[in-house]
Motif scaffolding. Sequence first.
Motif, PDB file in Angstrom:
ATOM      1  N   ARG A  49     -49.276  -9.339  21.238  1.00 53.62           N
ATOM      2  CA  ARG A  49     -48.217  -9.531  22.225  1.00 53.62           C
ATOM      3  C   ARG A  49     -46.842  -9.424  21.570  1.00 53.62           C
ATOM      4  O   ARG A  49     -45.950  -8.752  22.097  1.00 53.62           O
ATOM      5  CB  ARG A  49     -48.354 -10.894  22.902  1.00 53.62           C
ATOM      6  N   SER A  50     -46.680 -10.076  20.423  1.00 51.44           N
ATOM      7  CA  SER A  50     -45.348 -10.043  19.828  1.00 51.44           C
ATOM      8  C   SER A  50     -45.005  -8.641  19.315  1.00 51.44           C
ATOM      9  O   SER A  50     -43.859  -8.212  19.405  1.00 51.44           O
ATOM     10  CB  SER A  50     -45.215 -11.088  18.719  1.00 51.44           C
ATOM     11  N   ILE A  51     -46.019  -7.905  18.835  1.00 55.00           N
ATOM     12  CA  ILE A  51     -45.744  -6.522  18.415  1.00 55.00           C
ATOM     13  C   ILE A  51     -45.322  -5.690  19.634  1.00 55.00           C
ATOM     14  O   ILE A  51     -44.363  -4.928  19.585  1.00 55.00           O
ATOM     15  CB  ILE A  51     -46.982  -5.879  17.753  1.00 55.00           C
ATOM     16  N   VAL A  52     -46.061  -5.871  20.745  1.00 54.23           N
ATOM     17  CA  VAL A  52     -45.767  -5.084  21.940  1.00 54.23           C
ATOM     18  C   VAL A  52     -44.385  -5.430  22.485  1.00 54.23           C
ATOM     19  O   VAL A  52     -43.624  -4.545  22.888  1.00 54.23           O
ATOM     20  CB  VAL A  52     -46.849  -5.301  23.016  1.00 54.23           C
ATOM     21  N   LEU A  53     -44.041  -6.721  22.462  1.00 58.14           N
ATOM     22  CA  LEU A  53     -42.707  -7.113  22.927  1.00 58.14           C
ATOM     23  C   LEU A  53     -41.633  -6.396  22.112  1.00 58.14           C
ATOM     24  O   LEU A  53     -40.649  -5.914  22.658  1.00 58.14           O
ATOM     25  CB  LEU A  53     -42.525  -8.628  22.788  1.00 58.14           C
ATOM     26  N   GLY A  54     -41.842  -6.355  20.796  1.00 63.15           N
ATOM     27  CA  GLY A  54     -40.878  -5.667  19.938  1.00 63.15           C
ATOM     28  C   GLY A  54     -40.814  -4.182  20.256  1.00 63.15           C
ATOM     29  O   GLY A  54     -39.742  -3.592  20.348  1.00 63.15           O
ATOM     30  N   LEU A  55     -41.997  -3.576  20.464  1.00 62.94           N
ATOM     31  CA  LEU A  55     -42.060  -2.138  20.731  1.00 62.94           C
ATOM     32  C   LEU A  55     -41.411  -1.784  22.060  1.00 62.94           C
ATOM     33  O   LEU A  55     -40.740  -0.771  22.188  1.00 62.94           O
ATOM     34  CB  LEU A  55     -43.518  -1.671  20.771  1.00 62.94           C
ATOM     35  N   ARG A  56     -41.632  -2.668  23.052  1.00 67.86           N
ATOM     36  CA  ARG A  56     -41.150  -2.371  24.396  1.00 67.86           C
ATOM     37  C   ARG A  56     -39.636  -2.216  24.422  1.00 67.86           C
ATOM     38  O   ARG A  56     -39.085  -1.503  25.244  1.00 67.86           O
ATOM     39  CB  ARG A  56     -41.588  -3.478  25.350  1.00 67.86           C
ATOM     40  N   GLY A  57     -38.953  -2.924  23.501  1.00 68.31           N
ATOM     41  CA  GLY A  57     -37.503  -2.804  23.435  1.00 68.31           C
ATOM     42  C   GLY A  57     -37.044  -1.514  22.768  1.00 68.31           C
ATOM     43  O   GLY A  57     -35.864  -1.203  22.771  1.00 68.31           O
ATOM     44  N   ASN A  58     -38.012  -0.747  22.218  1.00 70.24           N
ATOM     45  CA  ASN A  58     -37.639   0.480  21.535  1.00 70.24           C
ATOM     46  C   ASN A  58     -37.178   1.539  22.521  1.00 70.24           C
ATOM     47  O   ASN A  58     -37.690   1.656  23.626  1.00 70.24           O
ATOM     48  CB  ASN A  58     -38.828   1.020  20.741  1.00 70.24           C
ATOM     49  N   GLU A  59     -36.223   2.339  22.054  1.00 69.34           N
ATOM     50  CA  GLU A  59     -35.653   3.334  22.956  1.00 69.34           C
ATOM     51  C   GLU A  59     -36.647   4.434  23.310  1.00 69.34           C
ATOM     52  O   GLU A  59     -36.597   4.978  24.407  1.00 69.34           O
ATOM     53  CB  GLU A  59     -34.385   3.890  22.316  1.00 69.34           C
ATOM     54  N   PHE A  60     -37.591   4.715  22.409  1.00 70.13           N
ATOM     55  CA  PHE A  60     -38.535   5.797  22.762  1.00 70.13           C
ATOM     56  C   PHE A  60     -39.463   5.378  23.890  1.00 70.13           C
ATOM     57  O   PHE A  60     -39.909   6.221  24.667  1.00 70.13           O
ATOM     58  CB  PHE A  60     -39.314   6.293  21.536  1.00 70.13           C
ATOM     59  N   VAL A  61     -39.723   4.078  24.026  1.00 67.44           N
ATOM     60  CA  VAL A  61     -40.548   3.617  25.144  1.00 67.44           C
ATOM     61  C   VAL A  61     -39.768   3.799  26.445  1.00 67.44           C
ATOM     62  O   VAL A  61     -40.290   4.321  27.435  1.00 67.44           O
ATOM     63  CB  VAL A  61     -40.965   2.153  24.952  1.00 67.44           C
ATOM     64  N   ALA A  62     -38.491   3.416  26.429  1.00 71.83           N
ATOM     65  CA  ALA A  62     -37.650   3.603  27.619  1.00 71.83           C
ATOM     66  C   ALA A  62     -37.541   5.085  27.957  1.00 71.83           C
ATOM     67  O   ALA A  62     -37.661   5.467  29.129  1.00 71.83           O
ATOM     68  CB  ALA A  62     -36.266   3.008  27.378  1.00 71.83           C
ATOM     69  N   SER A  63     -37.362   5.937  26.950  1.00 74.99           N
ATOM     70  CA  SER A  63     -37.163   7.347  27.275  1.00 74.99           C
ATOM     71  C   SER A  63     -38.457   7.964  27.795  1.00 74.99           C
ATOM     72  O   SER A  63     -38.418   8.868  28.625  1.00 74.99           O
ATOM     73  CB  SER A  63     -36.553   8.101  26.090  1.00 74.99           C
ATOM     74  N   GLY A  64     -39.607   7.446  27.332  1.00 73.45           N
ATOM     75  CA  GLY A  64     -40.879   7.892  27.898  1.00 73.45           C
ATOM     76  C   GLY A  64     -40.976   7.542  29.378  1.00 73.45           C
ATOM     77  O   GLY A  64     -41.347   8.378  30.207  1.00 73.45           O
ATOM     78  N   ARG A  65     -40.590   6.316  29.713  1.00 70.77           N
ATOM     79  CA  ARG A  65     -40.610   5.906  31.127  1.00 70.77           C
ATOM     80  C   ARG A  65     -39.675   6.793  31.949  1.00 70.77           C
ATOM     81  O   ARG A  65     -39.983   7.174  33.072  1.00 70.77           O
ATOM     82  CB  ARG A  65     -40.182   4.432  31.285  1.00 70.77           C
ATOM     83  N   LEU A  66     -38.506   7.127  31.377  1.00 69.73           N
ATOM     84  CA  LEU A  66     -37.560   7.977  32.101  1.00 69.73           C
ATOM     85  C   LEU A  66     -38.139   9.369  32.328  1.00 69.73           C
ATOM     86  O   LEU A  66     -37.831  10.039  33.307  1.00 69.73           O
ATOM     87  CB  LEU A  66     -36.239   8.093  31.342  1.00 69.73           C
ATOM     88  N   LEU A  67     -39.008   9.807  31.389  1.00 75.63           N
ATOM     89  CA  LEU A  67     -39.627  11.124  31.547  1.00 75.63           C
ATOM     90  C   LEU A  67     -40.861  11.050  32.448  1.00 75.63           C
ATOM     91  O   LEU A  67     -41.644  11.987  32.514  1.00 75.63           O
ATOM     92  CB  LEU A  67     -40.006  11.697  30.185  1.00 75.63           C
ATOM     93  N   GLY A  68     -41.045   9.914  33.114  1.00 77.90           N
ATOM     94  CA  GLY A  68     -42.080   9.832  34.130  1.00 77.90           C
ATOM     95  C   GLY A  68     -43.429   9.333  33.649  1.00 77.90           C
ATOM     96  O   GLY A  68     -44.432   9.537  34.330  1.00 77.90           O
ATOM     97  N   PHE A  69     -43.485   8.668  32.482  1.00 79.32           N
ATOM     98  CA  PHE A  69     -44.748   8.084  32.043  1.00 79.32           C
ATOM     99  C   PHE A  69     -45.144   6.945  32.976  1.00 79.32           C
ATOM    100  O   PHE A  69     -44.319   6.110  33.307  1.00 79.32           O
ATOM    101  CB  PHE A  69     -44.613   7.493  30.625  1.00 79.32           C
ATOM    102  N   SER A  70     -46.434   6.888  33.338  1.00 75.98           N
ATOM    103  CA  SER A  70     -46.928   5.724  34.059  1.00 75.98           C
ATOM    104  C   SER A  70     -47.125   4.612  33.045  1.00 75.98           C
ATOM    105  O   SER A  70     -47.036   4.842  31.838  1.00 75.98           O
ATOM    106  CB  SER A  70     -48.249   6.051  34.732  1.00 75.98           C
ATOM    107  N   ALA A  71     -47.405   3.395  33.543  1.00 72.32           N
ATOM    108  CA  ALA A  71     -47.612   2.271  32.620  1.00 72.32           C
ATOM    109  C   ALA A  71     -48.753   2.583  31.661  1.00 72.32           C
ATOM    110  O   ALA A  71     -48.655   2.351  30.451  1.00 72.32           O
ATOM    111  CB  ALA A  71     -47.901   1.000  33.407  1.00 72.32           C
ATOM    112  N   GLY A  72     -49.827   3.172  32.193  1.00 70.85           N
ATOM    113  CA  GLY A  72     -50.975   3.498  31.361  1.00 70.85           C
ATOM    114  C   GLY A  72     -50.633   4.516  30.281  1.00 70.85           C
ATOM    115  O   GLY A  72     -50.996   4.367  29.124  1.00 70.85           O
ATOM    116  N   GLN A  73     -49.902   5.547  30.682  1.00 68.72           N
ATOM    117  CA  GLN A  73     -49.487   6.578  29.728  1.00 68.72           C
ATOM    118  C   GLN A  73     -48.596   5.979  28.648  1.00 68.72           C
ATOM    119  O   GLN A  73     -48.723   6.295  27.472  1.00 68.72           O
ATOM    120  CB  GLN A  73     -48.675   7.634  30.476  1.00 68.72           C
TER     121      GLN A  73
END
Lengths: 295, 306
Positions: free
Chosen positions: A176-200
């Motif tokens: 959980r703590s690793i994922v929390l750290g990762l979620r704040g990463n900009e590449f995760v946000a940019s993936g979501r902006l490019l239309g990634f679903s939660a699963g993707q």
Amino acid sequence: MTRPQLTADVPVRRSLTRRIWRAVPKGLRQPLGAVALLIALAWLVVCAVGPQIAPFDPLAQDLPRLAPPGEAGAVLGTDELGRDLFSRILAGARVTIGLALLLVCLSMLVGSTLGLVAGFFGRWVDEAIMRFTDLVLAFPTVILAMVTAAALGASLFNAVLAALVVSWPQYARVVRSIVLGLRGNEFVASGRLLGFSAGQSIRVDILPNVTGPTLVMASLDIGTAALLLSGLSFLGLGAKPPTPEWGSMVSQGVTHLNQWWLGVFPGLAILTVVISFNFIGDALRDALDPGAEKA
Amino acid sequence: MTEPMPVISVRDVHVDYPGHPPVHAVRGVSFDLFEGEVVGLVGESGCGKSTMARVLTGLVPRTEGEVEFLGESVEALGIGRRPVELTGIQMVFQDPGSSLNPRRRVGSQIMDGLKLAAYRERRRLAELEDLLDDPDLPPLLTRTASRSLPDQPKTPAEWLERVGLDAADANRYPRSFSGGQRQRIATARALAAQPQVLIGDEPISALDASTQARVAYLMSTLAVSQGTALLFISHDLSVVRLIADRLLVMWSGRIVESGPTEEVWSNPGHPYTKSLLAAIPAPDGAGRLPAMPESQADFDAPPVIH
Ligand SMILES: Nc1ncnc2c1ncn2[C@@H]1O[C@H](COP(=O)(O)OP(=O)(O)OP(=O)(O)O)[C@@H](O)[C@H]1O
Ligand SMILES: [Mg+2]
């Protein structure tokens, strides 16, 4: 004219061994680490072929009872039923280490999945999962495992289940703590902006960055898992006779204090497994930690 | 003469971050962004620039106001997939260290953008087919349009060449690239999606002075060449001035001055803009932003000049 052939041949071989050597984490290339690696590998081999290479049938009761090491062809002596201790330890590797591996895999699966879901989705999902995790962690590990095993009834499988109950929360917390750290990463946000679903997003951006640290944690956990399972068997909550399980063998040794070999040898087996796997886990962790690489 | 339709229109947007007390990061911002233009958004650290960028992409919810992308209201991103209608807004982030996934080859990360463009193109064709049965006039710009232009790169390798890297770099991982190269790759990834709007949230701030202007210039040329509107956020006026058609000066959660770059540059109206310009050293990109002049700093509501 043989010389050029030789020089052409040697470098190729050397670079191959060197490449394999390089792939081994630094911590295991030191003498102590290499010994740990060898011991762990040896135990894994014993897991695979233990009963086949055992000099005697681990269950046969046809040797003199309580013979000390070296007597009657029993290198490590015999137990109170006249069974060869060495053969029982070799056969028991499969039980103790095999179940420890199973336990670690199950805890990793359950714990990381919950930690991943909690960390990624946050909010009430996180709240609910982490409250439950804290609840489990609030109990003393061994006591909770004992109570669970006792409630389920003594059997090896139930011992694994009971150990699972206490060992998944650490994975949940760390993942959980690793994922929390990762979620704040900009590449995760940019993936979501490019239309990634939660699963993707989880599959592509989160999981690959979680597996390394989780596997390291798992390798560090193998020794502890073996110890916990042996402990449950020692207390009579795991393996049932005549299964050659190390923890229950130690517990028999306790009742025969004059026949020291009964407890010492299976105890040593547990000790070497715990230490060697911890060593490997440490080396893997250092290899993955970029800060330690420079030192 | 018909008024051009803005791709993004922002009306009186407020953003509060929850907390005790809550942070009023954006306090009533309005502006329009038109097709193919480059707009610079400048202001000191903490004035709400990133918050504004994140509201436009839906990464942060707004408390009040309206953000429309080609007539569609931009809502905050939930757990589910981003609506495809809104994927025409893309963003390049500030930190080159985390703007790319360290465990994926850069080629496959650029592929994400290309796949999105292809998907939007299919959607547009489907929409057009539907329109054939529709007696009403078809809109000129559709939200899912990827406006695929003939000379656009079609593969990650071509995109890498377009941003000044090697086609063979597609198989490398982000860690083997410099900060400037990573921002080029992130730009390629975002532009490969053929968005109508690209937001750069201080994409050059973490780069050294010599690469800043080059990356900024690359972003604006590529965006303009494919008709993408660029909102370029920076706290460094000296670089923004080189690429922006229009400037928005933000201070303390508001836009205090806006206008064509040359006008703002040569005739700043707001005291903050004046001190911003006064503080610019040589255009080496190393410019630091000044604080608000003493006399203005206590004003709760800064004077707004249009
Ligand atoms: N997640 C958050 N929670 C609470 N407050 C926040 C959060 N993000 C930003 N803020 C606050 O909102 C204000 C505006 O922040 P923002 O990041 O938009 O500024 P900025 O103009 O981008 O600054 P910089 O140039 O440093 O990037 C700041 O006061 C900041 O402390
Ligand atoms: Mg910012």
